[in-house]
Design a protein around this motif. Structure first.
Motif, PDB file in Angstrom:
ATOM      1  N   PHE A 127     -10.995  28.022  13.730  1.00 44.85           N
ATOM      2  CA  PHE A 127     -10.321  29.129  14.413  1.00 44.85           C
ATOM      3  C   PHE A 127      -9.392  29.877  13.448  1.00 44.85           C
ATOM      4  O   PHE A 127      -9.255  31.099  13.522  1.00 44.85           O
ATOM      5  N   HIS A 128      -8.742  29.140  12.554  1.00 50.02           N
ATOM      6  CA  HIS A 128      -7.867  29.791  11.575  1.00 50.02           C
ATOM      7  C   HIS A 128      -8.687  30.591  10.567  1.00 50.02           C
ATOM      8  O   HIS A 128      -8.270  31.674  10.135  1.00 50.02           O
ATOM      9  N   PHE A 142      -2.008  33.984   6.590  1.00 52.17           N
ATOM     10  CA  PHE A 142      -2.296  32.681   5.999  1.00 52.17           C
ATOM     11  C   PHE A 142      -1.003  31.915   5.725  1.00 52.17           C
ATOM     12  O   PHE A 142      -0.888  30.733   6.035  1.00 52.17           O
ATOM     13  N   ARG A 143       0.017  32.589   5.173  1.00 50.13           N
ATOM     14  CA  ARG A 143       1.268  31.928   4.835  1.00 50.13           C
ATOM     15  C   ARG A 143       2.071  31.547   6.079  1.00 50.13           C
ATOM     16  O   ARG A 143       2.987  30.729   5.997  1.00 50.13           O
ATOM     17  N   SER A 144       1.717  32.146   7.226  1.00 49.36           N
ATOM     18  CA  SER A 144       2.419  31.797   8.465  1.00 49.36           C
ATOM     19  C   SER A 144       1.883  30.509   9.084  1.00 49.36           C
ATOM     20  O   SER A 144       2.514  29.951   9.986  1.00 49.36           O
ATOM     21  N   PHE A 145       0.725  30.040   8.599  1.00 48.59           N
ATOM     22  CA  PHE A 145       0.156  28.810   9.137  1.00 48.59           C
ATOM     23  C   PHE A 145       1.009  27.608   8.722  1.00 48.59           C
ATOM     24  O   PHE A 145       1.733  27.634   7.729  1.00 48.59           O
ATOM     25  N   SER A 146       0.867  26.533   9.451  1.00 44.67           N
ATOM     26  CA  SER A 146       1.566  25.299   9.098  1.00 44.67           C
ATOM     27  C   SER A 146       0.988  24.735   7.803  1.00 44.67           C
ATOM     28  O   SER A 146      -0.135  25.070   7.395  1.00 44.67           O
ATOM     29  N   SER A 147       1.748  23.870   7.163  1.00 45.02           N
ATOM     30  CA  SER A 147       1.272  23.286   5.911  1.00 45.02           C
ATOM     31  C   SER A 147      -0.006  22.489   6.123  1.00 45.02           C
ATOM     32  O   SER A 147      -0.881  22.446   5.253  1.00 45.02           O
ATOM     33  N   ALA A 148      -0.131  21.857   7.281  1.00 45.69           N
ATOM     34  CA  ALA A 148      -1.335  21.078   7.580  1.00 45.69           C
ATOM     35  C   ALA A 148      -2.569  21.964   7.582  1.00 45.69           C
ATOM     36  O   ALA A 148      -3.627  21.590   7.070  1.00 45.69           O
ATOM     37  N   VAL A 149      -2.432  23.143   8.153  1.00 47.11           N
ATOM     38  CA  VAL A 149      -3.557  24.074   8.207  1.00 47.11           C
ATOM     39  C   VAL A 149      -3.872  24.595   6.809  1.00 47.11           C
ATOM     40  O   VAL A 149      -5.028  24.616   6.380  1.00 47.11           O
ATOM     41  N   ILE A 150      -2.846  25.018   6.084  1.00 48.61           N
ATOM     42  CA  ILE A 150      -3.055  25.589   4.754  1.00 48.61           C
ATOM     43  C   ILE A 150      -3.722  24.587   3.811  1.00 48.61           C
ATOM     44  O   ILE A 150      -4.562  24.948   2.988  1.00 48.61           O
ATOM     45  N   GLN A 151      -3.358  23.313   3.935  1.00 50.64           N
ATOM     46  CA  GLN A 151      -3.894  22.296   3.039  1.00 50.64           C
ATOM     47  C   GLN A 151      -5.269  21.785   3.464  1.00 50.64           C
ATOM     48  O   GLN A 151      -5.915  21.047   2.719  1.00 50.64           O
ATOM     49  N   VAL A 173       2.307  14.377   3.770  1.00 50.28           N
ATOM     50  CA  VAL A 173       2.713  14.747   5.126  1.00 50.28           C
ATOM     51  C   VAL A 173       1.684  15.695   5.731  1.00 50.28           C
ATOM     52  O   VAL A 173       1.288  15.565   6.890  1.00 50.28           O
ATOM     53  N   GLY A 174       1.248  16.642   4.902  1.00 52.31           N
ATOM     54  CA  GLY A 174       0.254  17.592   5.392  1.00 52.31           C
ATOM     55  C   GLY A 174      -1.038  16.903   5.755  1.00 52.31           C
ATOM     56  O   GLY A 174      -1.648  17.185   6.786  1.00 52.31           O
ATOM     57  N   LEU A 175      -1.470  15.974   4.912  1.00 50.78           N
ATOM     58  CA  LEU A 175      -2.727  15.281   5.189  1.00 50.78           C
ATOM     59  C   LEU A 175      -2.631  14.432   6.451  1.00 50.78           C
ATOM     60  O   LEU A 175      -3.577  14.301   7.210  1.00 50.78           O
ATOM     61  N   VAL A 178      -4.612  16.633  13.823  1.00 50.02           N
ATOM     62  CA  VAL A 178      -4.964  17.912  14.424  1.00 50.02           C
ATOM     63  C   VAL A 178      -6.428  18.274  14.267  1.00 50.02           C
ATOM     64  O   VAL A 178      -7.041  18.819  15.168  1.00 50.02           O
ATOM     65  N   PHE A 179      -7.005  17.944  13.113  1.00 50.00           N
ATOM     66  CA  PHE A 179      -8.350  18.414  12.819  1.00 50.00           C
ATOM     67  C   PHE A 179      -9.352  17.286  12.747  1.00 50.00           C
ATOM     68  O   PHE A 179      -8.997  16.131  12.566  1.00 50.00           O
ATOM     69  N   TRP A 180     -10.630  17.663  12.818  1.00 55.62           N
ATOM     70  CA  TRP A 180     -11.681  16.693  12.639  1.00 55.62           C
ATOM     71  C   TRP A 180     -11.748  16.259  11.189  1.00 55.62           C
ATOM     72  O   TRP A 180     -11.331  16.997  10.300  1.00 55.62           O
ATOM     73  N   PRO A 181     -12.305  15.071  10.888  1.00 54.07           N
ATOM     74  CA  PRO A 181     -12.447  14.636   9.494  1.00 54.07           C
ATOM     75  C   PRO A 181     -13.329  15.598   8.723  1.00 54.07           C
ATOM     76  O   PRO A 181     -14.171  16.282   9.297  1.00 54.07           O
ATOM     77  N   ASP A 182     -13.134  15.631   7.390  1.00 54.41           N
ATOM     78  CA  ASP A 182     -13.902  16.557   6.559  1.00 54.41           C
ATOM     79  C   ASP A 182     -15.397  16.297   6.635  1.00 54.41           C
ATOM     80  O   ASP A 182     -16.197  17.187   6.441  1.00 54.41           O
ATOM     81  N   SER A 183     -15.775  15.027   6.895  1.00 56.52           N
ATOM     82  CA  SER A 183     -17.197  14.694   6.931  1.00 56.52           C
ATOM     83  C   SER A 183     -17.892  15.249   8.151  1.00 56.52           C
ATOM     84  O   SER A 183     -19.097  15.275   8.218  1.00 56.52           O
ATOM     85  N   GLU A 184     -17.106  15.698   9.131  1.00 53.97           N
ATOM     86  CA  GLU A 184     -17.698  16.247  10.348  1.00 53.97           C
ATOM     87  C   GLU A 184     -17.214  17.667  10.529  1.00 53.97           C
ATOM     88  O   GLU A 184     -16.032  17.912  10.683  1.00 53.97           O
ATOM     89  N   PRO A 185     -18.089  18.653  10.475  1.00 57.86           N
ATOM     90  CA  PRO A 185     -17.677  20.043  10.635  1.00 57.86           C
ATOM     91  C   PRO A 185     -17.039  20.237  11.993  1.00 57.86           C
ATOM     92  O   PRO A 185     -17.449  19.626  12.967  1.00 57.86           O
TER      93      PRO A 185
END
Length: 315
Positions: free
Chosen positions: A71-72, A92-101, A125-127, A133-140
């Motif tokens: 969505f981002h 982009f810079r307004s997103f949280s660090s978790a999203v940006i990373q 912390v971001g990871l 919040v997000f799905w693992p990288d191995s799963e789109p």
């Protein structure tokens, strides 16, 4: 990669249908997601018609919620199309660090030349936040695990809406075919008339069922070639509608074409669809008449386009 190329690729490859389904499932037990799920349908419709500014504005509330990174990415692509690179970088810079990373935004970080150390927060912390919040990288995001990461899913919006509409119209097509068969049986009892019409019916008749199938498969150029023929008796309204729809998809329809169809068939079962296309064409042409046209559509309760027309008018 050039920022606009990246934005175009995101808009063509992001799994919007799966994203819509994800929001719908979340909405089953979370009222806030139920609201944004409805709004996301409007966003994808606006996107399909090229209204990037409106779509970019409407997606902002969604970007502040706990949603998949897809969505981002969509929000960034819309902002690039609507207001350019600088505006997208601010978003982009307004997103949280978790999203940006998040790894799914790696290409956006590279496009903006955004160094992770600028975040001012420890990477760990971001990871950790990403894991929550997000799905693992191995799963789109929103794509089933056994599907490839680069799966391309066609957008919802007008294409999906028309597919749904076309399914509703299948019964009408079948009815028209039966009526035509009855008329042909009747004509066969008139030798003089049937011998005169035989050459035309054998070579120039539009195969409506085949046209409908091609349109559902988005093979508009093939459908266009078949629509060069003559409509069977009783199928004039349907053939006229598909001519408009295909011309619309190929960028060959004018506002006057929609108006002519409505004048010829004021009681057509396709009236809401034609009015919607006419209203959108008028809006793109900066013709103030679009408000009157879409108001008419919004008042056609029970049609697919009524709620979407209301949303466009409320912009």
């Amino acid at each position: 990669m050039d920022i606009r190329t990246l934005a175009e690729r995101e808009l063509s490859e992001l799994p919007l249908f799966d994203m819509t389904e994800w929001l719908a499932r979340k909405g089953e037990y979370d009222p806030s997601f139920r609201l944004v799920a409805s709004e996301f349908g409007v966003i994808t419709t606006l996107l399909d018609h090229g209204y990037y500014e409106e779509a970019s504005e409407r997606i902002v509330p969604l970007l502040g919620m706990k949603v998949p990174a897809a969505f981002h990415r969509l929000g960034l692509a819309l902002e690039v199309k609507a207001n350019g690179k600088k505006a997208a970088k601010r978003r982009f810079r307004s997103f949280s660090s978790a999203v940006i990373q998040h790894s799914d935004l790696a290409e956006w970080r590279q496009a903006f030349k955004f160094d992770k150390k600028w975040l001012g927060l420890p990477l760990v912390v971001g990871l950790a936040a990403v894991a929550l919040v997000f799905w693992p990288d191995s799963e789109p995001p929103v794509v089933t695990p056994d599907e490839p990461d680069e799966v391309v899913v066609e957008t919802v919006t007008e294409e999906e809406a028309l597919a749904e509409r076309l399914e509703e119209l299948e019964a009408e097509v079948a009815r028209l075919e039966k009526e035509n068969e009855k008329l042909q049986d009747s004509d066969e009892q008139k030798p003089e008339e049937s011998t005169e019409e035989a050459p035309d019916t054998s070579t120039d008749v539009v195969p409506l069922a085949e046209v409908e199938s091609l349109v559902q498969g988005k093979q508009y150029e093939k459908a266009d070639r078949l629509l060069d023929g003559n409509a069977k008796v009783g199928q004039e309204q349907a053939v006229g509608f598909y001519r408009l729809l295909v011309d619309n998809k190929l960028g060959q329809a004018d506002i006057a074409d929609y108006a002519a169809y409505l004048e010829s068939y004021p009681e057509s079962g396709y009236k809401a669809d034609v009015l919607w296309m006419k209203g959108i064409a008028e809006k793109k042409a900066n013709d103030p008449a679009y408000r009157e046209t879409l108001t008419t559509v919004s008042e056609m309760e029970g049609t697919y386009w009524a709620p979407i027309a209301k949303s466009v008018l409320e912009e």
